[in-house]
Design an enzyme around this catalytic site. Structure first.
Site, PDB file in Angstrom:
ATOM      1  N   CYS A 122     -12.179  -0.346  32.158  1.00  0.00           N
ATOM      2  CA  CYS A 122     -11.645  -0.953  33.383  1.00  0.00           C
ATOM      3  C   CYS A 122     -10.977   0.067  34.297  1.00  0.00           C
ATOM      4  CB  CYS A 122     -10.677  -2.070  33.027  1.00  0.00           C
ATOM      5  SG  CYS A 122     -11.424  -3.340  31.989  1.00  0.00           S
ATOM      6  N   HIS A 247      -6.899  -3.101  38.988  1.00  0.00           N
ATOM      7  CA  HIS A 247      -7.973  -3.723  38.229  1.00  0.00           C
ATOM      8  C   HIS A 247      -7.637  -5.201  38.039  1.00  0.00           C
ATOM      9  CE1 HIS A 247     -10.593  -5.043  35.169  1.00  0.00           C
ATOM     10  NE2 HIS A 247      -9.686  -5.019  34.220  1.00  0.00           N
ATOM     11  N   ASN A 281     -12.675 -11.218  35.389  1.00  0.00           N
ATOM     12  CA  ASN A 281     -12.432  -9.800  35.097  1.00  0.00           C
ATOM     13  C   ASN A 281     -13.786  -9.120  34.960  1.00  0.00           C
ATOM     14  OD1 ASN A 281     -12.106  -7.328  33.753  1.00  0.00           O
ATOM     15  ND2 ASN A 281     -10.353  -8.052  32.546  1.00  0.00           N
TER      16      ASN A 281
END
Lengths: 325, 79
Positions: A122, A247, A281
């Site tokens: 990430c 993120h 995500n």
């Protein structure tokens, strides 16, 4: 003795254009509640996600990466043949070789461009952006296409309610080129390999596993100081930051980091990315996609100072400030 | 610091993190069952308690702190 010749370093680098791609299929919390023991309220409270998108059958990571990359090139006003290198940040390729970047370069018409993948999970996009920026600055490539692309659904157990509600598929991209003045700040990056097990896909037959509490504690305590350092290294104050694009891991993590930044001088009216709400995500894709969505929505505009902050499996982290193109 | 002071300080943290009135944060209350605090909020509470009381509350210890009284005793024993 002969002397090697190297290119003169450029003054600065900047983002010339950006783009993103999401698959068509929207999966709501209610859709997930039909196939596993979960519900809309529980998901919203824990992670802040309402909808996410899953790649279609046969839709590949490299397809999504090439779509986002082509949009970023078009947005930059360049041609595919102007791209001097392609970097794909990803941690979800279906196979370790070949990499994604070479196929993506070929599909976009950036034939024979140097192409490689970066895996910092990430944090990958910010790692790749720093690498691409340094490549332009040192003269290794004139324009670098930096893509974050993930097909996390290939690596998630669709019946695991702790991960299947979170992760999704997407790609986001930026083109980095020369600038008269620096518009991509120095990167602050690092790793915490002692916590390698906290987010992991153990082997080729495993699905992604996450130690939620450990990751939450790390992200909400260790990441804000890194973000602040990235602002300082660029010679700016936290109050100069117009938008914070971390993120998109979990809305609660995002809001807690933003709270820490505001406690240290960031403005109350600093825009904070909340792209996770309708995108889930998407690991390395989340930051460039959020940037693209926020610009399209008018939340950020040309010249804005945007603080990027990637963090995730490794554990690894990287952050830098950029000016919105 | 007395147990009473620790409980008062902890109650303020719980109120800020989870929106539970500080007066409701009493020793016999279970964080999960009575105060409806989830696992991530527990981490937030632990992090703030670490700063406030100068103690370490690792995640594996945190899992054993079922009630407010458990947390007060743990903090009192480490502070």
């Amino acid at each position: 003795m002969t002397t090697f010749s190297i290119p003169a370093a450029t003054t600065g680098t900047r983002i010339l254009g950006m783009g993103s791609y999401q698959p068509e299929t929207i999966v709501s919390n209610h859709d997930l509640a039909k196939v596993m023991d979960t519900n809309d309220e529980w998901i919203r409270e824990r992670v802040g996600i309402v909808n996410r998108r899953f790649a279609g059958k046969g839709e590949l990571l490299v397809d999504m990466a090439a779509e986002a990359g082509a949009k970023a090139i078009a947005d930059s006003g360049l041609q595919p043949t102007d791209i001097g290198a392609v970097i794909v940040a990803t941690c979800t390729m279906p196979s370790p070789i070949p990499n994604a970047a070479a196929q993506v370069a070929e599909r976009m018409g950036s034939k024979a461009a140097p192409a490689f993948d970066v895996n910092a999970a990430c944090a990958g996009f910010c790692y790749a952006l720093a690498t691409g920026s340094d490549m332009v600055r040192s003269g290794s490539a004139k324009n670098v296409l930096v893509i974050g692309a993930e097909k996390l659904t290939d690596w998630v157990d669709p019946t695991d309610r702790s991960t299947a509600i979170i992760f999704a598929d997407a790609a986001g991209a930026v083109v980095v080129g020369e600038g008269d003045e620096p518009a991509i700040g120095p990167v602050v990056w690092g790793s915490a390999g002692d916590m390698a097990d906290a987010i992991a896909i153990a082997d080729r037959n495993s699905s992604i596993h996450q130690e939620g509490q450990a990751v939450f504690r790390w992200a909400t305590t260790q990441i804000a100081p890194v973000a602040i350092r990235a602002v300082e290294l660029a010679g700016l104050e936290l109050s100069d930051v117009d938008a914070f694009v971390p993120h998109q891991a979990n809305l609660r993590i995002i809001e807690l980091i933003a709270k820490r930044l505001r406690a240290k001088g960031a403005r109350e009216d600093m825009v904070v990315a909340r792209d996770i709400v309708d995108s889930g995500n998407t690991s390395s894709a989340s930051i460039p996609m959020a940037l693209d969505h926020m610009r399209a929505a008018g939340e950020i505009s040309s010249g804005d100072v945007v603080l990027l902050m990637g963090f995730g499996a490794g554990l690894s982290y990287a952050g830098q400030v950029v000016r919105c193109p | 610091m007395s147990n009473e002071d620790i409980q008062k300080g902890l109650a303020e943290i719980v109120e800020e993190v989870a929106g539970v009135a500080a007066d409701d944060v009493t020793a016999e209350k279970s964080f999960v069952d009575d105060l409806d605090i989830d696992s991530l909020s527990m981490v937030e509470i632990a992090v703030q308690a670490e700063d406030k009381f100068g103690v370490k509350i690792p995640d594996d210890e945190l899992a054993n702190l079922k009630t407010v009284g458990d947390a007060v005793s743990y903090i009192a024993g480490k502070a």
